[in-house]
Write a protein that holds these residues in place. Structure first.
Motif, PDB file in Angstrom:
ATOM      1  N   ASP A 183      98.754  19.457  39.552  1.00 50.47           N
ATOM      2  CA  ASP A 183      97.837  18.905  40.594  1.00 50.47           C
ATOM      3  C   ASP A 183      97.628  17.442  40.941  1.00 50.47           C
ATOM      4  O   ASP A 183      97.786  16.595  40.115  1.00 50.47           O
ATOM      5  CB  ASP A 183      96.417  19.383  39.832  1.00 50.47           C
ATOM      6  N   GLY A 184      97.735  17.342  42.336  1.00 54.38           N
ATOM      7  CA  GLY A 184      97.627  15.759  42.712  1.00 54.38           C
ATOM      8  C   GLY A 184      99.113  15.236  42.606  1.00 54.38           C
ATOM      9  O   GLY A 184      99.072  13.988  43.082  1.00 54.38           O
ATOM     10  N   GLN A 196      95.920  17.087  46.624  1.00 58.52           N
ATOM     11  CA  GLN A 196      94.534  17.171  45.967  1.00 58.52           C
ATOM     12  C   GLN A 196      94.796  17.826  44.555  1.00 58.52           C
ATOM     13  O   GLN A 196      95.532  18.615  44.520  1.00 58.52           O
ATOM     14  CB  GLN A 196      93.650  18.080  46.900  1.00 58.52           C
ATOM     15  N   ASP A 197      93.947  17.520  43.723  1.00 55.11           N
ATOM     16  CA  ASP A 197      93.865  18.000  42.301  1.00 55.11           C
ATOM     17  C   ASP A 197      93.064  19.177  42.627  1.00 55.11           C
ATOM     18  O   ASP A 197      91.777  18.918  42.713  1.00 55.11           O
ATOM     19  CB  ASP A 197      93.330  17.013  41.405  1.00 55.11           C
ATOM     20  N   SER A 198      93.519  20.193  42.251  1.00 57.60           N
ATOM     21  CA  SER A 198      92.744  21.693  42.552  1.00 57.60           C
ATOM     22  C   SER A 198      91.424  21.676  41.553  1.00 57.60           C
ATOM     23  O   SER A 198      90.532  22.175  41.863  1.00 57.60           O
ATOM     24  CB  SER A 198      93.536  22.920  42.480  1.00 57.60           C
ATOM     25  N   PHE A 230      88.926  19.137  42.849  1.00 59.41           N
ATOM     26  CA  PHE A 230      88.325  19.671  44.223  1.00 59.41           C
ATOM     27  C   PHE A 230      87.251  20.902  43.827  1.00 59.41           C
ATOM     28  O   PHE A 230      86.236  20.713  44.515  1.00 59.41           O
ATOM     29  CB  PHE A 230      89.593  20.536  44.874  1.00 59.41           C
ATOM     30  N   ARG A 243      81.572  14.740  41.950  1.00 61.75           N
ATOM     31  CA  ARG A 243      82.738  13.532  41.749  1.00 61.75           C
ATOM     32  C   ARG A 243      82.410  12.512  40.702  1.00 61.75           C
ATOM     33  O   ARG A 243      83.102  11.989  40.037  1.00 61.75           O
ATOM     34  CB  ARG A 243      82.967  13.099  43.223  1.00 61.75           C
ATOM     35  N   ILE A 273      94.025  23.565  49.264  1.00 60.73           N
ATOM     36  CA  ILE A 273      95.034  22.756  48.647  1.00 60.73           C
ATOM     37  C   ILE A 273      96.115  22.771  49.476  1.00 60.73           C
ATOM     38  O   ILE A 273      96.843  23.868  49.691  1.00 60.73           O
ATOM     39  CB  ILE A 273      95.083  23.228  47.291  1.00 60.73           C
TER      40      ILE A 273
END
Length: 269
Positions: free
Chosen positions: A25-26, A31-33, A36, A45, A88
């Motif tokens: 992820d990332g 993107q980091d799932s 996200f 966030r 993603i």
């Protein structure tokens, strides 16, 4: 317990001279799932980012912070997977790196603090059939008592190493390879970006840490050698230099701290 024989390690089946371990992820993705999901269908966030910072400052374990993140996501699991598959995106240079790795007998192994079913579904969508050649080692998912995973509030994360503060202690897998006899031990690369990679940071020959992300702050603080990457084009070019003998992992590992001190790592020293 003695070291595990090389023949029993899946990434050693072709006797590679190099293995590339990577976060998912990332790192492979833009993107980091998990971030996200948390940011968009979980508690948001601001709370998620504070959990990351608290983990870096050792106020909470990654395992406990991550469980809180995942517990805030209440949609059925199959809907979560589809939501991520739809959103993603892959680093635009990763496919070229992966093709090069396959052509040069360099196994790519994903070590993730995310959940294996999600990672495999995203990789299958982004890479197609070649995704099956990539080993994925992560956490699991299970149904909550009295529920199924595909109903509202029906699932929860199941950690691979629940006794560890990392939930999935990536160093355990890495040490299976780093402890091999020198005559067969491959050179080990690792790429990561954040707090889930802290357990892996000291365990490989060359750590690629993503520009501007939390892993660099940790490495600089703990004097862990690393080199900075912006995308997988950077990684591919550096790996080519090393595998072709144009530079060494030791020289590359010194570059990161210099980049951090000069400000070119995307973080203030």
């Amino acid at each position: 317990m003695g070291a595990q024989p090389a023949a029993e390690l899946s990434a050693m089946k072709t006797n590679p001279k190099f293995i590339f371990f990577t976060d998912f992820d990332g790192t492979i993705t833009l993107q980091d799932s998990n971030d996200f999901m948390t940011d968009n269908i979980g508690y948001g966030r601001e709370k998620r980012r504070q959990g990351n910072l608290d983990t870096l400052e050792e106020k909470i374990t990654f395992r406990d912070s991550f469980r809180e993140m995942m517990d805030s996501v209440t949609k059925p699991y199959n809907e979560c997977i589809q939501y991520l598959v739809n959103n993603i995106k892959l680093d635009p240079h990763f496919t070229k790196f992966y093709e090069w790795a396959l052509e040069n007998n360099i196994p790519v192994v994903v070590l993730s603090s995310g959940m294996e079913p999600i990672i495999k579904a995203i990789l299958k969508n982004l890479l197609g059939p070649s995704a099956d050649k990539m080993e994925v080692i992560g956490n699991f998912v299970k149904a909550r008592p009295g529920k199924t995973i595909n109903e509202e509030r029906g699932w929860e994360i199941e950690f691979r190493n629940p006794e560890s503060g990392f939930g999935h202690d990536k160093s355990i897998e890495l040490r299976k390879y780093s402890s091999l006899p020198e005559s067969v031990r491959p050179t080990m690369f690792y790429a990561g970006d954040g707090v889930s990679d802290l357990s892996a940071a000291r365990e490989t020959d060359l750590l690629f840490a993503k520009k501007g992300h939390d892993l660099i702050s940790y490495c600089a603080r703990e004097n862990v050698p690393f080199t900075v990457f912006e995308d997988w084009y950077t990684i591919l070019e550096k790996c080519k230099e090393i595998t072709e003998g144009k530079t060494t992992v030791h020289d590359a590992a010194r570059e990161g701290f210099e980049a951090y001190k000069s400000g070119t790592a995307g973080l203030k020293a």
